[in-house]
Scaffold this active site. Structure first.
Site, PDB file in Angstrom:
ATOM      1  N   ASP A  10     -20.646  50.074  25.797  1.00  0.00           N
ATOM      2  CA  ASP A  10     -19.597  49.510  26.636  1.00  0.00           C
ATOM      3  C   ASP A  10     -20.189  48.280  27.320  1.00  0.00           C
ATOM      4  OD1 ASP A  10     -17.161  49.279  28.028  1.00  0.00           O
ATOM      5  OD2 ASP A  10     -17.874  50.533  29.666  1.00  0.00           O
ATOM      6  N   LEU A  11     -19.351  47.432  27.852  1.00  0.00           N
ATOM      7  CA  LEU A  11     -19.838  46.221  28.512  1.00  0.00           C
ATOM      8  C   LEU A  11     -20.064  46.436  30.005  1.00  0.00           C
ATOM      9  CD1 LEU A  11     -17.632  43.491  26.784  1.00  0.00           C
ATOM     10  CD2 LEU A  11     -20.004  44.055  26.333  1.00  0.00           C
ATOM     11  N   GLY A  45     -12.751  48.315  26.428  1.00  0.00           N
ATOM     12  CA  GLY A  45     -11.310  48.303  26.664  1.00  0.00           C
ATOM     13  C   GLY A  45     -10.760  46.896  26.697  1.00  0.00           C
TER      14      GLY A  45
END
Length: 74
Positions: A10-11, A45
């Protein structure tokens, strides 16, 4: 023992710190993984246009799963 073939990251809050930067240690780890033939993938996302390509440039990351899994990019 099974060989690792893919690492998905994820970032925000995982790959990026609070200043939206990737630490040198993380960059080194990603580069080592890609040198070993492990695919490192952004999984976020965010939409594709929300990926900060300038931050992940030169990390060996070639793939992204975006929009909570709705799209995959090479």
């Amino acid at each position: 023992m099974k060989q690792v073939k893919l690492i998905a990251l994820d970032l925000d809050g995982t790959l990026f710190d609070s200043k939206k930067q990737i630490s040198k240690e993380n960059i080194d780890a990603i580069n080592k993984a890609t040198e070993l033939g492990i695919h490192v993938v952004i999984s976020t996302g965010r939409p594709f246009i929300g990926i900060p390509f300038e931050a992940i440039n030169n990390t060996g990351i070639k793939y992204a799963i975006t929009t909570n899994g709705a799209a995959i990019y090479d």
